[in-house]
Design a protein around this motif. Structure first.
Motif, PDB file in Angstrom:
ATOM      1  N   UNK C  14       6.768 -13.895  -3.736  1.00  0.00           N
ATOM      2  CA  UNK C  14       6.110 -13.349  -2.545  1.00  0.00           C
ATOM      3  C   UNK C  14       6.792 -12.051  -2.107  1.00  0.00           C
ATOM      4  N   UNK C  15       8.121 -12.044  -2.128  1.00  0.00           N
ATOM      5  CA  UNK C  15       8.834 -10.825  -1.710  1.00  0.00           C
ATOM      6  C   UNK C  15       8.536  -9.678  -2.668  1.00  0.00           C
ATOM      7  N   UNK C  16       8.503  -9.966  -3.965  1.00  0.00           N
ATOM      8  CA  UNK C  16       8.252  -8.928  -4.969  1.00  0.00           C
ATOM      9  C   UNK C  16       6.842  -8.355  -4.789  1.00  0.00           C
ATOM     10  N   UNK C  17       5.853  -9.247  -4.638  1.00  0.00           N
ATOM     11  CA  UNK C  17       4.475  -8.776  -4.470  1.00  0.00           C
ATOM     12  C   UNK C  17       4.318  -8.020  -3.153  1.00  0.00           C
ATOM     13  N   UNK C  18       5.040  -8.462  -2.101  1.00  0.00           N
ATOM     14  CA  UNK C  18       4.972  -7.735  -0.827  1.00  0.00           C
ATOM     15  C   UNK C  18       5.551  -6.330  -0.981  1.00  0.00           C
ATOM     16  N   UNK C  19       6.651  -6.231  -1.729  1.00  0.00           N
ATOM     17  CA  UNK C  19       7.242  -4.909  -1.975  1.00  0.00           C
ATOM     18  C   UNK C  19       6.272  -4.006  -2.718  1.00  0.00           C
ATOM     19  N   UNK C  20       5.606  -4.568  -3.747  1.00  0.00           N
ATOM     20  CA  UNK C  20       4.623  -3.779  -4.486  1.00  0.00           C
ATOM     21  C   UNK C  20       3.510  -3.326  -3.559  1.00  0.00           C
ATOM     22  N   UNK C  21       3.055  -4.235  -2.670  1.00  0.00           N
ATOM     23  CA  UNK C  21       1.953  -3.921  -1.766  1.00  0.00           C
ATOM     24  C   UNK C  21       2.307  -2.762  -0.835  1.00  0.00           C
ATOM     25  N   UNK C  22       3.465  -2.844  -0.189  1.00  0.00           N
ATOM     26  CA  UNK C  22       3.781  -1.791   0.796  1.00  0.00           C
ATOM     27  C   UNK C  22       4.117  -0.472   0.106  1.00  0.00           C
ATOM     28  N   UNK C  23       4.806  -0.515  -1.037  1.00  0.00           N
ATOM     29  CA  UNK C  23       5.061   0.726  -1.774  1.00  0.00           C
ATOM     30  C   UNK C  23       3.747   1.340  -2.259  1.00  0.00           C
ATOM     31  N   UNK C  24       2.824   0.479  -2.720  1.00  0.00           N
ATOM     32  CA  UNK C  24       1.533   0.992  -3.193  1.00  0.00           C
ATOM     33  C   UNK C  24       0.785   1.668  -2.053  1.00  0.00           C
ATOM     34  N   UNK C  25       0.869   1.101  -0.837  1.00  0.00           N
ATOM     35  CA  UNK C  25       0.233   1.759   0.314  1.00  0.00           C
ATOM     36  C   UNK C  25       0.876   3.126   0.563  1.00  0.00           C
ATOM     37  N   UNK C  26       2.217   3.197   0.458  1.00  0.00           N
ATOM     38  CA  UNK C  26       2.866   4.493   0.689  1.00  0.00           C
ATOM     39  C   UNK C  26       2.387   5.513  -0.346  1.00  0.00           C
ATOM     40  N   UNK C  27       2.236   5.072  -1.598  1.00  0.00           N
ATOM     41  CA  UNK C  27       1.739   5.984  -2.635  1.00  0.00           C
ATOM     42  C   UNK C  27       0.299   6.395  -2.378  1.00  0.00           C
ATOM     43  N   UNK C  38     -10.591   8.802  -5.574  1.00  0.00           N
ATOM     44  CA  UNK C  38     -10.267   7.374  -5.501  1.00  0.00           C
ATOM     45  C   UNK C  38      -9.404   6.923  -6.687  1.00  0.00           C
ATOM     46  N   UNK C  39      -9.599   7.553  -7.877  1.00  0.00           N
ATOM     47  CA  UNK C  39      -8.784   7.140  -9.019  1.00  0.00           C
ATOM     48  C   UNK C  39      -7.377   7.707  -8.941  1.00  0.00           C
ATOM     49  N   UNK C  40      -7.263   8.916  -8.400  1.00  0.00           N
ATOM     50  CA  UNK C  40      -5.933   9.462  -8.143  1.00  0.00           C
ATOM     51  C   UNK C  40      -5.169   8.587  -7.157  1.00  0.00           C
ATOM     52  N   UNK C  41      -5.896   8.071  -6.155  1.00  0.00           N
ATOM     53  CA  UNK C  41      -5.270   7.167  -5.184  1.00  0.00           C
ATOM     54  C   UNK C  41      -4.785   5.900  -5.884  1.00  0.00           C
ATOM     55  N   UNK C  42      -5.615   5.351  -6.782  1.00  0.00           N
ATOM     56  CA  UNK C  42      -5.220   4.116  -7.483  1.00  0.00           C
ATOM     57  C   UNK C  42      -4.043   4.358  -8.423  1.00  0.00           C
ATOM     58  N   UNK C  73       0.399  -9.119 -10.376  1.00  0.00           N
ATOM     59  CA  UNK C  73       1.144  -7.870 -10.257  1.00  0.00           C
ATOM     60  C   UNK C  73       0.242  -6.651 -10.422  1.00  0.00           C
ATOM     61  N   UNK C  74      -0.919  -6.841 -11.071  1.00  0.00           N
ATOM     62  CA  UNK C  74      -1.852  -5.726 -11.228  1.00  0.00           C
ATOM     63  C   UNK C  74      -2.850  -5.676 -10.079  1.00  0.00           C
ATOM     64  N   UNK C  75      -3.206  -6.875  -9.589  1.00  0.00           N
ATOM     65  CA  UNK C  75      -4.218  -6.943  -8.535  1.00  0.00           C
ATOM     66  C   UNK C  75      -3.700  -6.317  -7.239  1.00  0.00           C
ATOM     67  N   UNK C  76      -2.424  -6.561  -6.937  1.00  0.00           N
ATOM     68  CA  UNK C  76      -1.877  -6.151  -5.641  1.00  0.00           C
ATOM     69  C   UNK C  76      -1.937  -4.632  -5.432  1.00  0.00           C
ATOM     70  N   UNK C  77      -1.462  -3.782  -6.376  1.00  0.00           N
ATOM     71  CA  UNK C  77      -1.570  -2.346  -6.108  1.00  0.00           C
ATOM     72  C   UNK C  77      -3.007  -1.840  -6.078  1.00  0.00           C
ATOM     73  N   UNK C  78      -3.908  -2.477  -6.872  1.00  0.00           N
ATOM     74  CA  UNK C  78      -5.319  -2.066  -6.826  1.00  0.00           C
ATOM     75  C   UNK C  78      -5.889  -2.352  -5.437  1.00  0.00           C
ATOM     76  N   UNK C  79      -5.602  -3.562  -4.901  1.00  0.00           N
ATOM     77  CA  UNK C  79      -6.051  -3.897  -3.554  1.00  0.00           C
ATOM     78  C   UNK C  79      -5.468  -2.939  -2.524  1.00  0.00           C
ATOM     79  N   UNK C  80      -4.157  -2.673  -2.637  1.00  0.00           N
ATOM     80  CA  UNK C  80      -3.511  -1.781  -1.670  1.00  0.00           C
ATOM     81  C   UNK C  80      -4.140  -0.395  -1.725  1.00  0.00           C
ATOM     82  N   UNK C  81      -4.426   0.080  -2.933  1.00  0.00           N
ATOM     83  CA  UNK C  81      -5.026   1.405  -3.082  1.00  0.00           C
ATOM     84  C   UNK C  81      -6.428   1.458  -2.494  1.00  0.00           C
ATOM     85  N   UNK C  82      -7.248   0.424  -2.798  1.00  0.00           N
ATOM     86  CA  UNK C  82      -8.626   0.439  -2.292  1.00  0.00           C
ATOM     87  C   UNK C  82      -8.645   0.296  -0.767  1.00  0.00           C
TER      88      UNK C  82
END
Lengths: 213, 213, 213
Positions: C14-27, C38-42, C73-82
């Motif tokens: 959970x901590x690892x996926x949360x880290x990916x989520x918030x970093x992905x939002x920052x990106x 939208x693809x550059x964002x992803x 691990x792949x779903x989380x950054x895609x969700x964060x990006x979208x």
């Protein structure tokens, strides 16, 4: 030769080396446009041609990368760099020539990257993504080293054609298609979509609102 | 200590740590010139000192890299960074001081990189290239992070001395020379050629025709 | 699920996926500020969210990285990006919003990186450094691709909070603490110090003398 047990098939080897060749030309052309000397041209040709495959092989643990154990993988970018250095006025030095070779490399690498990832046991979704990463990795390395905005952030579709080509390769492999039906349509799909996007100026949706930088 | 079975010989260890030390100083000097704070200095010292070796170890599958399992590999760049931070006015902050330390690191790393690649079973040509990559990798990481044009694209010879030094190390190893005759002449050859190129302004051939950017 | 033998515990996942989520939002927010499509964002969301973990897994030889064998691990950054692409006006697009998500990711990754490095047999000092590298790696990749000065070279403390959070995680693990006492205080320590440094404008010592660039 190349068809031995354990190694890739002859078709995959040819496609992989062709991808290295055209990407290396795109890197060498960027170096020529920047007025780098002959060694700068070779370094940028090698980085662009081999970068995506290095990244793929390190991530799927196929180390040492083929480029370090097979002399053909080293010879190809050196040849591409020297040919470009010698004949660049004939090749043309316009940005759209770089873009053409880049699109060809993208098509070839998205397919070979996806197939190799499947062979190393990755699931279908990661294998398709790894195909995309193999395709866009070399160009990102080229553009970072040359101080350009990475092509993947250009306004026309770039990552999407690579992902679709890789997806074709994964689905066709799972469906049991013969190798030529896995690779050639996938590469043409990616190359064709990329060129169409450039020609028709297809853009992906942009964020709403004004820029805030 | 350092001479145990499986580990590198004492001479190779000393040369490797010396390379890390001088590359780390070059990175720390760039950071000081950019007015980064003490932690920025340490990060750039560490990246420059360890970057080339990390890249080599990941590519030849010598993971985890020595820098992560041997505390001496971590202590050296920290010391180099702190010394540079404290004494940089004495070291001098001119660009040519950066260049001098960079050339010394290039000479040391091209040799240790080539020898380590041979030990891990790479063939002669890939081993020489891996020596070159080890030498230029740390400086590329330093220059990308600091937003500089990579030194390898500067107008004077850079990759060529590293490739020649690494080639000496490979040939001397294959010829069965003792270690000191493998390493020291190779490092001096690379360092000497690089300094001569800077002093005499040796340039590699440039592409024909006008720049088109 | 996630708690199976060999895999990470549920808390670490959970901590690892949360880290990916918030970093992905920052990106993704950086990409939106740059007006990428939208693809550059992803791509920037994925690179920022997964970059630090890729670097860690390659260096400690935990390949293929979790991101390539676990679809979450792949779903989380895609969700964060979208989500960022769709709702960025609500998220806010000011630089300090990027910084807030970046600090949260830094706190989560320095802890999970250190714990994973210990599990893979690294010693205490390298494990703490690997935690720091995991934390700062994604942001460095984001800033290099977007052509920004890496956050780690900003004037406020950045690498130090990550190193202290990772050090807590290492010491608490060695002392035999339960997992929640290893991870949560370490992440809060890093996040709190980073936010305090930004709020109070804490700066690390600068080199003496005038800039010479």
């Amino acid at each position: 030769m190349g068809d031995a047990t354990g190694g890739p098939s002859l078709l995959l080897l040819v496609l992989d080396l062709s991808g290295i060749f055209v990407f290396a030309i795109s890197g060498a052309l960027v170096a020529v446009r920047r007025r780098l000397d002959v060694f700068g041209v070779l370094v940028l040709a090698g980085t662009t041609g081999l970068g995506g495959g290095f990244l793929r092989d390190v991530l799927i643990d196929a180390t040492p990368p083929a480029a370090l154990s097979d002399w053909r993988y080293l010879l190809v970018p050196v040849l591409a760099g020297l040919l470009t250095f010698a004949f660049h006025p004939a090749l043309g030095r316009a940005e759209r020539v770089v873009t053409l070779f880049d699109a060809a490399g993208l098509g070839l690498f998205c397919v070979t990257g996806a197939v190799k990832a499947l062979e190393y046991g990755l699931g279908p979704v990661p294998a398709a993504l790894m195909g995309m990463v193999t395709g866009i990795g070399g160009g990102i390395a080229r553009d970072l080293l040359a101080g350009r905005t990475p092509a993947v952030f250009s306004s026309e579709l770039y990552a999407t054609p690579a992902l679709l080509g890789a997806t074709w390769a994964v689905l066709a492999t799972l469906a049991g298609f013969v190798e030529v039906a896995v690779t050639v349509p996938g590469a043409l799909l990616c190359f064709g979509l990329r060129m169409l996007a450039l020609w028709r100026d297809w853009k992906a949706p942009l964020p709403r609102g004004p820029a805030s930088v």
